[in-house]
Design a protein around this motif. Sequence first.
Motif, PDB file in Angstrom:
ATOM      1  N   MET A   1       0.831  -1.199   0.000  1.00 48.58           N
ATOM      2  CA  MET A   1       0.000   0.000   0.000  1.00 48.58           C
ATOM      3  C   MET A   1       0.878   1.267   0.000  1.00 48.58           C
ATOM      4  SD  MET A   1      -3.093   0.872  -0.106  1.00 48.58           S
ATOM      5  CE  MET A   1      -4.197   2.199   0.230  1.00 48.58           C
ATOM      6  N   ILE A   2       1.877   1.309   0.882  1.00 48.69           N
ATOM      7  CA  ILE A   2       2.788   2.447   0.927  1.00 48.69           C
ATOM      8  C   ILE A   2       3.540   2.563  -0.396  1.00 48.69           C
ATOM      9  CG2 ILE A   2       4.869   3.379   2.021  1.00 48.69           C
ATOM     10  CD1 ILE A   2       3.871   2.282   4.667  1.00 48.69           C
ATOM     11  N   TYR A   3       3.943   1.420  -0.962  1.00 47.59           N
ATOM     12  CA  TYR A   3       4.685   1.422  -2.223  1.00 47.59           C
ATOM     13  C   TYR A   3       3.871   2.082  -3.330  1.00 47.59           C
ATOM     14  CZ  TYR A   3       7.397  -0.340  -6.205  1.00 47.59           C
ATOM     15  OH  TYR A   3       8.152  -0.430  -7.350  1.00 47.59           O
ATOM     16  N   LYS A   4       2.611   1.652  -3.475  1.00 50.92           N
ATOM     17  CA  LYS A   4       1.750   2.189  -4.543  1.00 50.92           C
ATOM     18  C   LYS A   4       1.537   3.692  -4.361  1.00 50.92           C
ATOM     19  CE  LYS A   4       0.549  -1.753  -6.591  1.00 50.92           C
ATOM     20  NZ  LYS A   4       1.093  -2.106  -7.904  1.00 50.92           N
ATOM     21  N   PHE A   5       1.296   4.107  -3.127  1.00 52.05           N
ATOM     22  CA  PHE A   5       1.072   5.524  -2.854  1.00 52.05           C
ATOM     23  C   PHE A   5       2.337   6.329  -3.162  1.00 52.05           C
ATOM     24  CE2 PHE A   5       1.266   9.141   0.139  1.00 52.05           C
ATOM     25  CZ  PHE A   5       0.168   9.860  -0.333  1.00 52.05           C
ATOM     26  N   ALA A   6       3.485   5.815  -2.686  1.00 49.79           N
ATOM     27  CA  ALA A   6       4.758   6.514  -2.918  1.00 49.79           C
ATOM     28  C   ALA A   6       5.065   6.579  -4.410  1.00 49.79           C
ATOM     29  CB  ALA A   6       5.881   5.802  -2.169  1.00 49.79           C
ATOM     30  N   LYS A   7       4.788   5.506  -5.127  1.00 50.46           N
ATOM     31  CA  LYS A   7       5.050   5.478  -6.570  1.00 50.46           C
ATOM     32  C   LYS A   7       4.231   6.558  -7.272  1.00 50.46           C
ATOM     33  CE  LYS A   7       5.255   2.222 -10.452  1.00 50.46           C
ATOM     34  NZ  LYS A   7       5.226   0.802 -10.852  1.00 50.46           N
ATOM     35  N   PHE A   8       2.974   6.703  -6.890  1.00 48.81           N
ATOM     36  CA  PHE A   8       2.110   7.720  -7.499  1.00 48.81           C
ATOM     37  C   PHE A   8       2.619   9.128  -7.199  1.00 48.81           C
ATOM     38  CE2 PHE A   8      -1.426  10.711  -6.955  1.00 48.81           C
ATOM     39  CZ  PHE A   8      -1.883  10.758  -8.265  1.00 48.81           C
ATOM     40  N   VAL A   9       2.925   9.383  -5.928  1.00 50.04           N
ATOM     41  CA  VAL A   9       3.380  10.717  -5.519  1.00 50.04           C
ATOM     42  C   VAL A   9       4.696  11.078  -6.215  1.00 50.04           C
ATOM     43  CG1 VAL A   9       4.235  12.097  -3.581  1.00 50.04           C
ATOM     44  CG2 VAL A   9       2.180  10.693  -3.303  1.00 50.04           C
ATOM     45  N   VAL A  10       5.649  10.140  -6.217  1.00 47.32           N
ATOM     46  CA  VAL A  10       6.945  10.404  -6.852  1.00 47.32           C
ATOM     47  C   VAL A  10       6.767  10.601  -8.354  1.00 47.32           C
ATOM     48  CG1 VAL A  10       9.233   9.462  -7.336  1.00 47.32           C
ATOM     49  CG2 VAL A  10       8.259   9.236  -5.056  1.00 47.32           C
ATOM     50  N   TRP A  11       5.884   9.825  -8.968  1.00 43.66           N
ATOM     51  CA  TRP A  11       5.629   9.981 -10.403  1.00 43.66           C
ATOM     52  C   TRP A  11       5.145  11.397 -10.712  1.00 43.66           C
ATOM     53  CZ3 TRP A  11       6.617   8.800 -15.105  1.00 43.66           C
ATOM     54  CH2 TRP A  11       5.774   9.211 -16.131  1.00 43.66           C
ATOM     55  N   VAL A  12       4.187  11.883  -9.946  1.00 42.53           N
ATOM     56  CA  VAL A  12       3.638  13.225 -10.186  1.00 42.53           C
ATOM     57  C   VAL A  12       4.736  14.282 -10.050  1.00 42.53           C
ATOM     58  CG1 VAL A  12       2.065  14.988  -9.277  1.00 42.53           C
ATOM     59  CG2 VAL A  12       1.290  12.618  -9.499  1.00 42.53           C
TER      60      VAL A  12
END
Length: 193
Positions: A1-12
């Motif tokens: 869950m943290i991975y997916k959220f972090a991936k989205f935030v870093v992508w943006v």
Amino acid sequence: MIYKFAKFVVWVIFKFLYRIKIHGQENIPDQGPVIICSNHISNFDPPVVGITSPRDIHFMAKEELFEKKGLGFLLPHLNAFPVKRGMRDRNALRRGLELLEQGGTLGLFPEGTRSKDGQLQKGLAGAGFFAMRSNATVIPCAIIGSYDRSEPLHVVYGQAIEFETLKVENPRAQDVTDEIMANIQSLLEENTK
């Protein structure tokens, strides 16, 4: 869950800051074990490869990072696991092979450390070890450009490396790593203006 959220935030954030362009994403298989091997020019390379890959990636990170407050908690949630640098770390090798046996994706920077001049350095034998000891598809990756925001950063995923001819010769792990590095070098040359 943290991975997916972090991936989205870093992508943006990174997409805006570095105008990232992705090439060859279709070369990464949807299923089965995969090793992504990239050149290493910045501390930002692991998140850049992580956000541009369609698959969740597990990275080795130097053991010292896990001893820092905050990072030590966060890194395992970001699919990172520790490796002792400068020696053969059996635990890290075992962990990497287990991930591949489970059909996961392992991200490696075969140079072992960032290139100071941006030129591809000699790779360490670890990448070849994982390629030989697993049935993983090995995908070369080239990060091209700089992080100074003056131009877009390009992330190029090449076609799977074929090792059949090399394996007949019963190669050393270093020989396999050298082949991986040659493929990364070709990507760099073919995609640099």
